[in-house]
Write a protein that holds these residues in place. Structure first.
Motif, mmCIF file in Angstrom:
data_model
loop_
_atom_site.group_PDB
_atom_site.id
_atom_site.type_symbol
_atom_site.label_atom_id
_atom_site.label_comp_id
_atom_site.label_asym_id
_atom_site.label_seq_id
_atom_site.Cartn_x
_atom_site.Cartn_y
_atom_site.Cartn_z
ATOM 1 N N ASP A 1 0.764 -0.784 0.075
ATOM 2 C CA ASP A 1 0.044 -0.044 0.053
ATOM 3 C C ASP A 1 0.683 1.764 0.043
ATOM 4 N N LYS A 2 2.171 1.231 0.925
ATOM 5 C CA LYS A 2 2.921 2.256 0.884
ATOM 6 C C LYS A 2 3.522 2.262 -0.397
ATOM 7 N N LEU A 3 4.044 1.447 -1.005
ATOM 8 C CA LEU A 3 4.653 1.958 -2.462
ATOM 9 C C LEU A 3 3.252 2.486 -3.628
ATOM 10 N N GLU A 4 2.126 1.418 -3.260
ATOM 11 C CA GLU A 4 1.609 2.650 -4.288
ATOM 12 C C GLU A 4 0.668 3.972 -3.990
ATOM 13 N N GLN B 1 3.789 5.768 -5.450
ATOM 14 C CA GLN B 1 3.445 5.817 -7.022
ATOM 15 C C GLN B 1 2.707 6.820 -7.352
ATOM 16 N N ARG B 2 1.335 6.929 -6.879
ATOM 17 C CA ARG B 2 0.524 7.712 -7.032
ATOM 18 C C ARG B 2 0.765 9.541 -6.935
ATOM 19 N N GLN C 1 -5.540 11.662 -1.194
ATOM 20 C CA GLN C 1 -6.196 11.391 -1.735
ATOM 21 C C GLN C 1 -7.528 11.819 -2.493
ATOM 22 N N TYR C 2 -7.626 13.140 -2.336
ATOM 23 C CA TYR C 2 -8.645 13.808 -2.802
ATOM 24 C C TYR C 2 -8.071 14.200 -3.810
ATOM 25 N N VAL D 1 -9.686 13.232 -8.173
ATOM 26 C CA VAL D 1 -10.085 13.663 -8.591
ATOM 27 C C VAL D 1 -9.115 13.432 -9.956
ATOM 28 N N LEU D 2 -7.809 13.177 -9.913
ATOM 29 C CA LEU D 2 -7.107 12.568 -11.630
ATOM 30 C C LEU D 2 -7.499 11.508 -12.200
ATOM 31 N N CYS D 3 -7.851 10.052 -11.122
ATOM 32 C CA CYS D 3 -8.649 9.635 -11.945
ATOM 33 C C CYS D 3 -10.444 9.781 -12.250
#
Length: 525
Positions: free
Chosen positions: A43-46, A49-50, A80-81, A85-87
């Motif tokens: 989760d931390k790596l993900e 990357q985000r 997170q927000y 928005v990017l997605c």
């Protein structure tokens, strides 16, 4: 359904709901500590990357968006927000910078900033945690607090990024300033025109549009280049050559083959007296004009031809003025007789009192030795012995500080050299003697004769002449032993007066004898 959770009827109804029954039928999965740690790591790596993906998109946004997000980017709630928005932007086929500027998104970001600013009474729990890489924050802070050009000019290409609405305002204002400058230029108000063009330059050089606004960015660069060209033209009208040169160079940084900027730079260089550079630029303008339409090509060629003729006329007038000046100075005997030698070089400087006394002592000593040798030869002849040679003994290996006997100095010289030429010749001798092959040969000769003085000198004379001969030919001396003696005497004319040259000559002689580990010092024996 009863809403009082304390009554059994509520829970009976609740357990009859489909989702609850499905949840009850599913099996519980228990994670071990290792599985939890692995999942946390993934989760931390993900999230990392985000963050980098979000940062790449933020760098394409306007500066005001970066300024809003910069203080709160480190918090998880912001990340997170922004990922949400990017997605949504990718799903809707929109650009992230356009999605962020939507009212509901922009207002939500401002609300998150207010919650974070509220401290303990605002965001709490995991949302208040900070998780971000320092390089991302450094980059975000620099971009958000955008100072065009950097604080001390360390980032000349850094500009403030504007969105489409803001960049349009800049373009409109720039066009207004350019029009006012053109009007002042048409009325021959050079100072007013230069002022307006300078204002346009200062405005346009600090901004750029978002990367996807290619049309606006192109229009901004075109307008900025036009302002710089007009600024150079106005400066030329006021004979401000340096100001015009800087403006033309700035325009050429935007477009390297801008014929107007090149032509006006040539005029500025002409005004500064750098006519050779100006002519080179005119040639470059002609090459660019070859690829243009016939109408523009003919006009540019005519301007270039006229300007080149003016430069050539200026050079001819300057040459005539200098000729008249030197002729007048010659008539007034400003240049006294003997100031220059026949080859146009200056004679050596006059000797000081100490140098004259030293030179006289050397001559007296040499004359005494010559007279003594002659007297000994006469005495030996009278006694019936073998006659001695009357020719004075020369050093086996002439050097700049010990060139030859005085008798050689009485011969007519074929040439002389100046002090800078003497220094250059010593440098070339030092380079030749320092060659690795020459040094190996000298050491080999010394070893072959068992380090005996006279045999070594006889070998060294032949070895050194191989590298001395090209220098004799290059500097115009005879490629003979007499030419070598003459070259050393010419060097001695300067080394005897100049301490720096004398030290360089000693270093040259040192390398001639093989350096520290060679036969250096043998001539002192």
């Amino acid at each position: 359904m009863a809403k009082d959770v304390r009554k059994p009827e509520f829970w009976n109804k609740f357990m009859q709901r489909p989702e609850v029954q499905a949840a009850m039928r599913s099996k519980l999965k228990y994670e071990s500590y290792a599985e939890q740690a692995q999942r946390t790591k993934l989760d931390k790596l993900e999230r990392k990357q985000r963050r980098y993906e979000i940062m790449d998109e933020l760098m394409k946004c306007a500066t005001n968006v970066k300024h809003l997000i910069s203080p709160m980017f480190r918090y998880k709630i912001t990340q997170q927000y922004l990922w949400k928005v990017l997605c949504e932007a990718r799903k809707e086929g929109m650009l992230f910078c356009d999605k962020v500027r939507e009212p509901q998104v922009y207002h939500r970001l401002m609300a998150i900033k207010a919650e974070i600013t509220a401290g303990p009474y605002g965001v709490a729990g995991w949302q208040a945690e900070e998780e971000v890489e320092e390089d991302l924050m450094d980059k975000m802070v620099v971009e958000a607090d955008c100072i065009p050009g950097g604080i001390d000019g360390e980032a000349p290409d850094r500009k403030q990024v504007l969105d489409k609405r803001e960049i349009q305002g800049v373009l409109d204002f720039g066009q207004q300033i350019k029009s006012e400058g053109n009007e002042a230029f048409a009325n021959e108000n050079w100072e007013g025109a230069l002022t307006r063009y300078c204002q346009g330059d200062e405005l346009l050089k600090n901004f750029r549009a978002e990367p996807h606004l290619e049309k606006e960015n192109k229009e901004l660069k075109t307008m900025h280049r036009a302002c710089l060209n007009n600024k150079a033209n106005a400066a030329l009208q006021m004979d401000q050559w340096q100001n015009a040169l800087r403006a033309a160079d700035a325009a050429l940084k935007i477009k390297r083959d801008d014929e107007k900027a090149l032509f006006r730079k040539a005029i500025a260089l002409e005004g500064l007296g750098r006519t050779d550079e100006a002519l080179e630029l005119l040639d470059e303008v002609e090459q660019i004009a070859e690829d243009m339409d016939e109408e523009f090509r003919e006009a540019i060629m005519a301007d270039v031809k006229e300007r080149r003729q003016q430069i050539q006329d200026i050079e001819k007038r300057a040459a005539m003025d200098y000729s008249k000046l030197f002729k007048a100075l010659g008539n007034k005997e400003v240049f006294s007789a003997g100031r220059f030698l026949a080859d146009g070089t200056s004679p050596p400087r006059a000797l000081t009192g100490a140098e004259e006394r030293k030179l006289k002592a050397m001559k007296d000593k040499q004359e005494y030795l010559e007279a003594k040798a002659k007297h000994d030869a006469e005495q030996l002849r009278k006694e019936g012995g073998k006659p001695a040679l009357t020719t004075p003994k020369e050093p086996v290996m002439p050097t700049p500080n010990r060139p030859a006997a005085i008798a050689y100095r009485r011969f007519e010289r074929s040439r002389t050299i100046t002090r800078p030429q003497a220094e250059q010749l010593l440098d070339q001798l030092l380079e030749a003697y320092s060659d690795e092959a020459f040094q190996k040969k000298v050491h080999s000769d010394a070893k072959a004769v068992m380090y005996e003085t006279q045999p070594f000198l006889r070998r060294l004379k032949k070895t050194a002449f191989v590298v001395q001969q090209p220098l004799l030919a290059k500097w115009g001396f005879d490629e003979t032993e007499e030419g070598l003696q003459e070259m050393m005497i010419c060097l001695n004319d300067h080394t005897i007066r100049d301490t720096k040259l004398r030290q360089k000559a000693d270093e040259t002689t040192k390398m001639l004898y093989g350096g520290e580990d060679g036969m250096w010092g043998i001539d002192a024996l």
